[in-house]
Enzyme design. Structure first.
Site, PDB file in Angstrom:
ATOM      1  N   VAL A 152       0.804  -1.229   0.000  1.00 57.04           N
ATOM      2  CA  VAL A 152       0.000   0.000   0.000  1.00 57.04           C
ATOM      3  C   VAL A 152       0.841   1.285   0.000  1.00 57.04           C
ATOM      4  CG1 VAL A 152      -0.359  -0.188   2.508  1.00 57.04           C
ATOM      5  CG2 VAL A 152      -1.925   1.174   1.167  1.00 57.04           C
ATOM      6  N   LYS A 179       8.761  -3.943   4.149  1.00 62.32           N
ATOM      7  CA  LYS A 179       8.681  -4.168   5.591  1.00 62.32           C
ATOM      8  C   LYS A 179      10.028  -3.837   6.241  1.00 62.32           C
ATOM      9  CE  LYS A 179       5.704  -7.567   6.956  1.00 62.32           C
ATOM     10  NZ  LYS A 179       4.693  -6.689   7.502  1.00 62.32           N
ATOM     11  N   SER A 219       6.017  10.456   6.792  1.00 59.62           N
ATOM     12  CA  SER A 219       4.850  10.456   7.682  1.00 59.62           C
ATOM     13  C   SER A 219       3.600  10.867   6.932  1.00 59.62           C
ATOM     14  CB  SER A 219       5.085  11.417   8.847  1.00 59.62           C
ATOM     15  OG  SER A 219       3.929  11.461   9.640  1.00 59.62           O
ATOM     16  N   LYS A 251      11.991  11.336  12.510  1.00 62.69           N
ATOM     17  CA  LYS A 251      10.684  10.696  12.303  1.00 62.69           C
ATOM     18  C   LYS A 251      10.258   9.941  13.571  1.00 62.69           C
ATOM     19  CE  LYS A 251       7.115   8.751  10.139  1.00 62.69           C
ATOM     20  NZ  LYS A 251       6.791   7.523  10.789  1.00 62.69           N
ATOM     21  N   HIS A 311       9.071  12.467  16.021  1.00 61.49           N
ATOM     22  CA  HIS A 311       7.745  12.907  15.546  1.00 61.49           C
ATOM     23  C   HIS A 311       6.664  11.962  16.069  1.00 61.49           C
ATOM     24  CE1 HIS A 311       4.372  12.199  12.803  1.00 61.49           C
ATOM     25  NE2 HIS A 311       4.390  13.490  12.539  1.00 61.49           N
ATOM     26  N   ASN A 312       6.908  10.672  15.924  1.00 64.09           N
ATOM     27  CA  ASN A 312       5.918   9.688  16.375  1.00 64.09           C
ATOM     28  C   ASN A 312       5.760   9.725  17.896  1.00 64.09           C
ATOM     29  OD1 ASN A 312       6.055   9.026  13.671  1.00 64.09           O
ATOM     30  ND2 ASN A 312       5.814   6.853  14.036  1.00 64.09           N
ATOM     31  N   GLU A 369       3.630  12.514  18.717  1.00 57.13           N
ATOM     32  CA  GLU A 369       2.260  12.119  18.318  1.00 57.13           C
ATOM     33  C   GLU A 369       1.592  11.310  19.446  1.00 57.13           C
ATOM     34  OE1 GLU A 369       2.181  10.271  14.349  1.00 57.13           O
ATOM     35  OE2 GLU A 369       0.971   8.683  15.245  1.00 57.13           O
ATOM     36  N   ARG A 378      -0.566   3.520  27.141  1.00 59.28           N
ATOM     37  CA  ARG A 378      -1.023   2.484  26.196  1.00 59.28           C
ATOM     38  C   ARG A 378      -0.721   1.103  26.760  1.00 59.28           C
ATOM     39  NH1 ARG A 378       0.074   4.245  19.888  1.00 59.28           N
ATOM     40  NH2 ARG A 378      -0.440   6.445  20.108  1.00 59.28           N
TER      41      ARG A 378
END
Ligand code: NBP
Length: 487
Positions: A20, A83, A136, A190, A193-194, A197, A295
């Protein structure tokens, strides 16, 4: 004279891995003027499908790495979207076999930055450039315009820059891509960044929980609150989608969807990487850490089931002044968000120092203004702060943020007190406030910790009133001696 019809067209960019993300990125690339895109996938069917479904893209399909290399103009430039982990290494090894010095291999997957540092070093020895690029924005961003964080060499940026600028999201006329720094810098940024987030999402979730339990408002009513907040200083993609999620009704039960979703949050690991890296660097990213732990806590139903018998406050939580409380929560959310971003940028600065990257923090905040999950107006204020003072030691002290914290701190404290008294967990709100109070404290109890360390481990301490390193002989006459700091 050359016969154009017999000369196969060459692609200026190739994509390896057509699941994808890769197929959307390839379509995005092909849709921009000046790009011709070669595509390759390990199993042929994905390539055939993509080419058949998108004849308008003019893809050049390849069915072996040799064919793929032959279809690219020099310097050959290929983006890998497979992957993360071993598959990425396998593709890099295959491309190195067929590429030449000066060519460019880009890993656009979610690699852990130490892997990117390792790969860059190994590939560089062949004369081929290796670029780890954080991308992202998910599937949608890959297709319409992501925020892109490339690392790698200056040489590769010359070729890669214009191609990435052609597909990136655009914020206020500027493409959301910058050459972040060398080797693993792009994937490092990155990763942070996550992490940010995670913190942003947890803070929003705590705000929702407090409003719901404190005012009795329904999810749809709280959606209106978030939609209203989205018109002000909290304006962001995450606030916008929160309103949408809260408004959603479950078709099967007629209940708010949020009430039928299992309350166990998943994670793919980038939050944990951000926290692990921060621990190694000695940077307190408490907001991100608490969000990651929240989480984890949610995802242990067996522990939650047994702990449910533990007592909480007796009285039900209900606020008298609903509008006043909601405004307090808004202020607490904004203040905590400032701290989360301040901590995240602190980690990037510390990472840059550790790994010898030159990272322009203002430029990083600008490329997050569109295309990525934490996109927000707010990032312009971060860019302003670093433009004003590039070596700003604590982002939260920049005038715009300091003013917001000054304005919001009383409300922030009221909310944390209310949550504590009501027994409503608010780990990100309260840890951000604790960080705020810690970083601004004139004197910390760290002095006592140093005393304890010296007591049991002779770890020594420094004094406030003279130079040198000291140790107290705790087991003897308790005199202080000047010590060599060898611990
Ligand atoms: P996946 O992560 O599901 O990977 C599938 C692709 O990897 C297929 O093309 C597959 O080829 C290929 N592949 C594998 Br698996 N092993 C391979 C090998 N040994 N050699 C060659 N190819 C191999 O795809 P995705 O979901 O499109 O994600 C791609 C990358 O983008 C990942 O690193 C992912 O973490 C990242 N990602 C980022 C975001 C974001 O928001 N930034 C979102 C989602 C994913 P096959 O067809 O032959 O099996």
């Amino acid at each position: 004279m050359t016969d154009a019809s017999s000369t196969p067209a060459l692609a200026n960019i190739g994509v390896v891995g057509l699941a994808v993300m890769g197929s959307n990125l390839a379509r995005n690339l092909a849709s921009r003027e000046g790009n011709t895109v070669a595509v390759y996938n390990r199993s042929r069917s994905k390539t055939d499908e993509l080419v058949a479904e998108h004849p308008e893209a003019g893809f050049i399909p390849a069915f072996s790495y040799e064919e793929f290399a032959a279809s690219l103009s020099k310097p050959r430039t290929a983006i890998i979207m497979v992957k993360a982990g071993r598959p990425t290494d396998a593709v890099i090894d295959s491309l190195v076999e067929v590429f030449e010095p000066g060519d460019i291999i880009v890993d656009g997957g979610n690699a852990y930055f130490p892997d990117t540092i390792r790969r860059e070093k190994a590939v560089r020895e062949t004369g081929i450039n290796f670029v780890g690029a954080g991308i992202s924005g998910g599937e949608e961003g890959a297709l319409t315009g992501p925020s892109i964080m490339p690392g790698g060499s200056d040489e590769s940026w010359v070729t890669l820059g214009p191609i990435l600028k052609s597909i990136a999201a655009v914020a206020e006329g500027e493409p959301c891509v910058t050459h972040v720094g060398h080797d693993g810098a792009g994937h490092f940024v990155k990763m942070v960044h996550n992490g940010i987030e995670y913190a942003d999402m947890q803070l929003i979730a705590e705000a929702y929980d407090l409003i719901r339990r404190g005012t009795g408002k329904t999810p749809a009513e709280i959606a209106d609150v978030f939609a209203e907040w989205n018109k002000g200083e909290l304006e962001s993609y995450l606030i916008e989608i929160t309103a949408e999620v809260l408004r959603q009704v479950d078709a099967e039960t007629g209940k708010p969807l949020v009430d039928v979703i299992l309350d166990q949050a998943g994670a793919k690991g980038t939050g944990a990487w951000t926290v692990q890296t921060a621990l190694a660097l000695g940077v307190p990213v408490s907001g991100i850490a608490e969000a990651t732990f929240a989480r984890s806590l949610s995802s242990h139903p067996e522990q939650r089931a047994v702990a449910a018998s533990l007592p909480g406050p007796d009285e039900e939580f209900r606020v008298d002044d609903v509008d006043g409380f909601i405004e307090d929560v808004r202020q607490a959310l904004f203040a905590s968000k400032i701290i989360a971003y301040s901590q995240g940028f602190d980690e990037i600065r510390a990472g840059a120092a550790e790994y010898n990257w030159t990272i322009d923090l203002g430029a990083v905040s600008k490329i997050w203004r569109a295309g990525c999950i934490i996109r927000a107006q707010f990032l312009n204020r971060i860019a302003d702060a670093y433009a004003e003072q590039p070596d700003l030691p604590v982002l939260a002290t920049a005038p715009y943020f300091a003013e917001a914290l000054t304005r919001g701190q009383a409300a922030w404290r009221r909310v944390v007190v209310a949550a504590t008294q009501a027994g409503i967990p608010s780990p990100a709100f309260s840890s951000s406030l604790a960080y705020y109070d810690g970083i601004r404290a004139e004197r910390l109890p760290a002095a006592l910790v140093q005393g304890q360390r010296d007591f049991f481990g002779a770890h020594t301490y420094k004094r406030i009133d003279k130079e040198g390193t000291f140790h107290t002989q705790w087991s003897g006459d308790r005199t202080e001696i000047e010590a060599e700091d060898t611990h």
